[in-house]
Scaffold this motif. Structure first.
Motif, PDB file in Angstrom:
ATOM      1  N   ALA A  59      -1.395  -5.992   4.680  1.00 19.17           N
ATOM      2  CA  ALA A  59      -2.544  -5.348   4.044  1.00 19.17           C
ATOM      3  C   ALA A  59      -2.894  -4.030   4.737  1.00 19.17           C
ATOM      4  O   ALA A  59      -3.214  -3.032   4.093  1.00 19.17           O
ATOM      5  N   GLU A  60      -2.784  -4.023   6.077  1.00 20.38           N
ATOM      6  CA  GLU A  60      -3.039  -2.788   6.841  1.00 20.38           C
ATOM      7  C   GLU A  60      -2.055  -1.690   6.467  1.00 20.38           C
ATOM      8  O   GLU A  60      -2.429  -0.535   6.257  1.00 20.38           O
ATOM      9  N   ALA A  63      -2.672  -0.326   3.068  1.00 20.63           N
ATOM     10  CA  ALA A  63      -3.803   0.601   3.075  1.00 20.63           C
ATOM     11  C   ALA A  63      -3.359   1.969   3.591  1.00 20.63           C
ATOM     12  O   ALA A  63      -3.777   3.014   3.084  1.00 20.63           O
ATOM     13  N   ARG A  64      -2.483   1.945   4.590  1.00 24.51           N
ATOM     14  CA  ARG A  64      -1.968   3.205   5.131  1.00 24.51           C
ATOM     15  C   ARG A  64      -1.131   3.932   4.065  1.00 24.51           C
ATOM     16  O   ARG A  64      -1.240   5.142   3.886  1.00 24.51           O
ATOM     17  N   ARG A  66      -1.459   3.654   0.854  1.00 19.72           N
ATOM     18  CA  ARG A  66      -2.352   4.123  -0.201  1.00 19.72           C
ATOM     19  C   ARG A  66      -3.016   5.451   0.215  1.00 19.72           C
ATOM     20  O   ARG A  66      -3.125   6.377  -0.583  1.00 19.72           O
ATOM     21  N   ASP A 173       0.698  -6.597  -1.439  1.00 23.97           N
ATOM     22  CA  ASP A 173       0.200  -5.265  -1.761  1.00 23.97           C
ATOM     23  C   ASP A 173       1.131  -4.244  -1.118  1.00 23.97           C
ATOM     24  O   ASP A 173       1.495  -4.376   0.048  1.00 23.97           O
ATOM     25  N   GLY A 175       0.418  -0.868  -1.495  1.00 17.88           N
ATOM     26  CA  GLY A 175      -0.335   0.378  -1.395  1.00 17.88           C
ATOM     27  C   GLY A 175      -0.277   1.150  -2.703  1.00 17.88           C
ATOM     28  O   GLY A 175      -0.672   2.311  -2.764  1.00 17.88           O
TER      29      GLY A 175
END
Lengths: 258, 121
Positions: A59-60, A63-64, A66, A173, A175
């Motif tokens: 998830a981290e 996010a990066r 994205r 996910d 991103g």
């Protein structure tokens, strides 16, 4: 849960006095906090409270990814379907239609071979293949590692063609901005209710191979009803990449994204 | 099918914590798996039996606690527990719901072995 007071708050300290009914009091403190390293001991072991999401690392990284894409104004679409639904063929036709109009890049995943990358080359887009070997899905790290290679100054759209699988890729996910669920009319109209996790997460569905409808008992209205049931308000395209039927609406939609 | 890579991610994280605590091994790991997490607990158990082979974790116990789903319905206002892997109100079949529980996929606690020296302290 906190054993001291039974509350659900895991980050606080207790300091309190105890009054006993037998005539005297002996105040004492029990300072403790329950953060990630909260621990208690057994005879030969130590129990650590971790409370950590298993996919937090993915998830981290997602996010990066994205944030990286947003900085460069790139819209990323994660295409997910069963094997054989026609993701690669739709992408071939899509890249041909967008060539010279919108800068495109493709990251495509399969367990083995770079067949898909070869099919997608020469259509104006930068293409990279990920061979996942044993894995049944793409993960944020491997996708993000390729960004610098595939995304140039004029790239506006990134297509991520996931490993053909209707279940597992949904959990990871990457991103992307959104997922697109593809379903071919040969797979049957009940797939959305049989595999709801993908269809509930993807805001867009594409029903592919509609040129085969005359040969099938596929009930389009029932399929749309199933999609609505799983995902109210879902955006649904019906098309045939082979005959070009319905492709205009899809291309127009993509052009409006950038 | 993706339970194998989930098992491997869990083992990687547990290994990092074991190294951080300089522990010789891990006795058990307590996991929470929600019924809406997309992870099948039986497949996950099976994945561990494969993933731990030949590693330090061959004897580690993996306790998987199933967390039942709970959804709050915006249509009828009831809170129900879906019986399948899909978040839907069991009272009125609405999909206009808020998921209150069931998406968990967490490492809850880790029971690390202590070496003999620290036992004597």
């Amino acid at each position: 849960m906190c054993d001291e007071c039974g509350c659900g708050d895991v980050d606080h300290t207790h300091e309190h006095d105890h009054d006993h009914p037998h005539g005297h009091s002996h105040p004492h403190d029990h300072p403790h906090s329950h953060d990630d390293d909260h621990q208690h001991t057994h005879d030969d072991s130590l129990v650590l409270s971790v409370r950590e999401k298993v996919l937090s690392r993915n998830a981290e990284l997602a996010a990066r990814n994205r944030a990286w894409l947003a900085e460069r104004g790139v819209t990323a679409i994660n295409l997910i379907s069963a094997p054989g639904t026609g993701k690669t063929f739709l992408l071939e036709r899509t890249l041909e239609r967008l060539q010279g109009k919108i800068g495109c890049a493709v990251i495509t995943g399969d367990q083995q071979t770079d067949n898909d990358a070869k099919r997608l080359e020469g259509k104006g887009a930068t293409v990279r293949q990920i061979e996942t070997q044993s894995a049944c899905h793409l993960e944020a790290q491997r996708v993000g590692d390729l960004f610098e290679e595939v995304i140039g100054d004029d790239t506006k759209l990134l297509f991520i063609e996931n490993v053909g699988n209707l279940v597992c890729p949904t959990a990871f996910d990457l991103g992307e901005h959104f997922k697109v669920a593809l379903l071919s009319v040969t797979e049957g109209e009940d797939k959305p209710v049989k595999y709801p996790s993908l269809f509930s997460l993807a805001p867009v569905a594409i029903l592919t191979k509609i040129d085969l409808l005359p040969h099938l008992d596929f009930d389009m209205e029932a399929c749309r009803e199933n999609l609505r049931k799983i995902h109210p308000g879902m955006f649904v395209f019906e098309l045939s990449a082979k005959t070009g039927d319905g492709m205009d609406a899809w291309i127009e939609y993509l052009q409006k994204l950038v | 099918m993706h339970e194998l890579s989930i098992a491997q991610s869990i083992m990687e994280r547990v290994e990092a914590i074991r190294v951080e605590h300089e522990a010789p091994g891990i006795a058990s790991v307590q996991l929470q798996v929600g019924t809406l997490s997309g992870v099948d607990p039986y497949a996950l158990e099976m994945a561990f039996t494969v993933a731990v082979e030949g590693t330090l974790y061959a004897d580690t116990r993996w306790d998987i606690q199933r967390i039942p789903a709970s959804v709050d319905c915006r249509s009828c206002g009831k809170t129900t527990t879906p019986d399948g892997p899909f978040p839907i109100c069991m009272s009125c079949d609405s999909t206009d719901i808020e998921i209150a529980a069931g998406r968990e996929l967490m490492i809850e606690t880790i029971e690390v072995d202590r070496d003999e020296e620290s036992n004597n302290v």
